[in-house]
Motif scaffolding. Structure first.
Motif, PDB file in Angstrom:
ATOM      1  N   SER A  81      49.197  -6.522  52.101  1.00  0.00           N
ATOM      2  CA  SER A  81      50.282  -5.635  51.721  1.00  0.00           C
ATOM      3  C   SER A  81      50.599  -5.833  50.234  1.00  0.00           C
ATOM      4  CB  SER A  81      51.501  -5.982  52.574  1.00  0.00           C
ATOM      5  OG  SER A  81      52.505  -5.044  52.398  1.00  0.00           O
ATOM      6  N   ARG A  82      51.183  -4.820  49.617  1.00  0.00           N
ATOM      7  CA  ARG A  82      51.386  -4.942  48.172  1.00  0.00           C
ATOM      8  C   ARG A  82      52.651  -4.229  47.698  1.00  0.00           C
ATOM      9  NH1 ARG A  82      47.319  -1.176  44.880  1.00  0.00           N
ATOM     10  NH2 ARG A  82      48.557  -2.001  43.152  1.00  0.00           N
ATOM     11  N   THR A  83      53.077  -4.593  46.501  1.00  0.00           N
ATOM     12  CA  THR A  83      54.078  -3.796  45.792  1.00  0.00           C
ATOM     13  C   THR A  83      53.388  -3.227  44.556  1.00  0.00           C
ATOM     14  OG1 THR A  83      54.839  -5.599  44.374  1.00  0.00           O
ATOM     15  CG2 THR A  83      55.933  -5.337  46.517  1.00  0.00           C
ATOM     16  N   PHE A  84      54.008  -2.204  43.976  1.00  0.00           N
ATOM     17  CA  PHE A  84      53.407  -1.523  42.831  1.00  0.00           C
ATOM     18  C   PHE A  84      54.190  -1.813  41.560  1.00  0.00           C
ATOM     19  CE2 PHE A  84      51.935   0.737  46.487  1.00  0.00           C
ATOM     20  CZ  PHE A  84      50.642   1.086  46.172  1.00  0.00           C
ATOM     21  N   GLN A  85      53.467  -1.699  40.430  1.00  0.00           N
ATOM     22  CA  GLN A  85      54.122  -1.877  39.136  1.00  0.00           C
ATOM     23  C   GLN A  85      55.210  -0.814  38.971  1.00  0.00           C
ATOM     24  OE1 GLN A  85      51.963  -1.697  35.126  1.00  0.00           O
ATOM     25  NE2 GLN A  85      50.939  -3.311  36.241  1.00  0.00           N
ATOM     26  N   PRO A 170      52.545  -8.928  56.614  1.00  0.00           N
ATOM     27  CA  PRO A 170      51.215  -9.191  56.047  1.00  0.00           C
ATOM     28  C   PRO A 170      50.792 -10.653  56.158  1.00  0.00           C
ATOM     29  CG  PRO A 170      52.846  -9.102  54.310  1.00  0.00           C
ATOM     30  CD  PRO A 170      53.575  -8.796  55.584  1.00  0.00           C
ATOM     31  N   LYS A 171      49.471 -10.857  56.109  1.00  0.00           N
ATOM     32  CA  LYS A 171      48.950 -12.229  55.954  1.00  0.00           C
ATOM     33  C   LYS A 171      48.972 -12.575  54.476  1.00  0.00           C
ATOM     34  CE  LYS A 171      45.616 -12.141  59.778  1.00  0.00           C
ATOM     35  NZ  LYS A 171      45.219 -10.758  60.087  1.00  0.00           N
ATOM     36  N   ILE A 172      48.694 -11.535  53.656  1.00  0.00           N
ATOM     37  CA  ILE A 172      48.660 -11.740  52.212  1.00  0.00           C
ATOM     38  C   ILE A 172      49.506 -10.665  51.546  1.00  0.00           C
ATOM     39  CG2 ILE A 172      47.210 -11.927  50.156  1.00  0.00           C
ATOM     40  CD1 ILE A 172      44.874 -12.621  51.904  1.00  0.00           C
ATOM     41  N   LEU A 173      50.326 -11.102  50.609  1.00  0.00           N
ATOM     42  CA  LEU A 173      51.196 -10.170  49.890  1.00  0.00           C
ATOM     43  C   LEU A 173      50.794 -10.175  48.410  1.00  0.00           C
ATOM     44  CD1 LEU A 173      53.789  -8.414  49.889  1.00  0.00           C
ATOM     45  CD2 LEU A 173      55.100 -10.522  49.646  1.00  0.00           C
ATOM     46  N   PHE A 174      50.501  -8.988  47.890  1.00  0.00           N
ATOM     47  CA  PHE A 174      50.162  -8.853  46.466  1.00  0.00           C
ATOM     48  C   PHE A 174      51.385  -8.296  45.746  1.00  0.00           C
ATOM     49  CE2 PHE A 174      46.062  -8.136  48.671  1.00  0.00           C
ATOM     50  CZ  PHE A 174      45.375  -9.222  48.162  1.00  0.00           C
ATOM     51  N   LEU A 175      51.909  -9.033  44.797  1.00  0.00           N
ATOM     52  CA  LEU A 175      53.091  -8.572  44.060  1.00  0.00           C
ATOM     53  C   LEU A 175      52.671  -8.218  42.637  1.00  0.00           C
ATOM     54  CD1 LEU A 175      55.699 -11.303  45.192  1.00  0.00           C
ATOM     55  CD2 LEU A 175      55.448  -8.969  46.075  1.00  0.00           C
ATOM     56  N   ASP A 176      52.812  -6.924  42.285  1.00  0.00           N
ATOM     57  CA  ASP A 176      52.402  -6.473  40.952  1.00  0.00           C
ATOM     58  C   ASP A 176      53.618  -6.400  40.034  1.00  0.00           C
ATOM     59  OD1 ASP A 176      51.117  -5.439  38.775  1.00  0.00           O
ATOM     60  OD2 ASP A 176      50.120  -3.814  39.854  1.00  0.00           O
ATOM     61  N   GLU A 177      53.764  -7.403  39.212  1.00  0.00           N
ATOM     62  CA  GLU A 177      54.882  -7.508  38.264  1.00  0.00           C
ATOM     63  C   GLU A 177      56.248  -7.263  38.916  1.00  0.00           C
ATOM     64  OE1 GLU A 177      54.634  -6.152  34.304  1.00  0.00           O
ATOM     65  OE2 GLU A 177      52.485  -5.753  34.480  1.00  0.00           O
TER      66      GLU A 177
END
Ligand code: ATP
Length: 254
Positions: A81-85, A170-177
């Motif tokens: 899962s992720r967040t966006f800039q 999520p198992k992995i979280l991507f945080l973009d800024e």
């Protein structure tokens, strides 16, 4: 075995190699940083890991399963899962609905029950709402549950983005800024929150951040990109004192 394994990952845009031959690994419940000067390829790497772009070469493997070529939806369902800039909320929906929609992407919708509004439907609805409010409370946003997302101050919109990403479990979280545009106090609060959620939810986090103090304070390891290539990898102290990294950053500011 690493939870996420990235091997020889490359993305070419025409003649430009935005990400070139990148190898990295993320273990279970690790908090790892990804830094590099503007245009280094950080967001492109996130886009490759979350299925927005297909790699030109290389593989992304989650717990032994290759993710290349899967849709963003399938990759999210697999636990990334992720967040966006740039904040991407449903601006005209309430804070609570923003989170419920994110949760809906993971629930096996019981179509039959929802169509006929059976008791199972109401039970699931009530459980989801309770879970959403618990998540919002961690980020001090439960009191804003009925506000429209567009009416939240900027820092709170950024926090809501993280709640939405977490709502997919999520198992992995991507945080973009995540701290982009935040003032120093908001940044300090967010730093503590990121650490807290990593421990509380036992998840792996990969964090892109320009704010060096944030990255150095919370991460266990850091990868450094320049012109699409990994130029360094190590603990925050190692990275702080790495000559190649210092040159890359000074070069970028010159
Ligand atoms: N869709 C695209 N088409 C062509 N070039 C692209 C595309 N996306 C990114 N690039 C180029 O790839 C390189 C890496 O960009 P990217 O946005 O990944 O860097 P970044 O490290 O995230 O930068 P920043 O810190 O400024 O957000 C840049 O030269 C950028 O112009």
């Amino acid at each position: 075995m690493a939870l996420l394994e990235v091997k020889n990952l490359t993305k070419n845009f025409g003649g430009l190699t935005a990400v070139g031959d990148v190898n990295l690994e993320l273990g279970e419940s690790e908090l790892v940083g990804l830094i590099g000067p503007n245009g280094a390829g950080k967001t492109t790497l996130f886009n490759l890991l979350t299925g927005v772009y297909e790699p030109s070469e290389g593989t992304v493997t989650l717990a032994g399963d290759i993710l290349n070529g899967l849709s963003t939806y399938k990759i999210a369902a697999a636990g990334l899962s992720r967040t966006f800039q740039n904040i991407r909320l449903f601006k005209n929906l309430t804070v609570l609905d923003n989170v419920l929609i994110a949760m809906g992407t993971r629930k096996k919708s019981r179509l039959f029950a929802s169509f006929f509004r059976l008791p199972a439907y109401y039970k699931q609805e009530a459980e989801m709402k309770k879970e959403a409010l618990e998540l919002l409370a961690i980020f001090d946003l439960d009191v804003k549950q009925a506000s429209l997302a567009k009416n939240l101050p900027y820092g709170e919109q950024r926090r809501l983005e993280i709640v939405r990403a977490l709502a997919t479990k999520p198992k992995i979280l991507f945080l973009d800024e995540p701290a982009a545009g935040m003032n120093p106090q908001e940044t300090a609060e967010l730093t503590a929150l990121i650490k807290q959620i990593q421990q509380q939810f036992n998840i792996t986090i990969l964090l892109i951040e320009h704010d060096m103090s944030l990255v150095m304070n919370v991460t266990e390891r850091i990868y450094v990109l320049e012109y699409g290539r990994l130029i360094a990898h190590g603990t925050p102290d190692e990275i702080k004192n790495n000559k190649r990294v210092i040159e890359a950053y000074l070069g970028g500011e010159a």
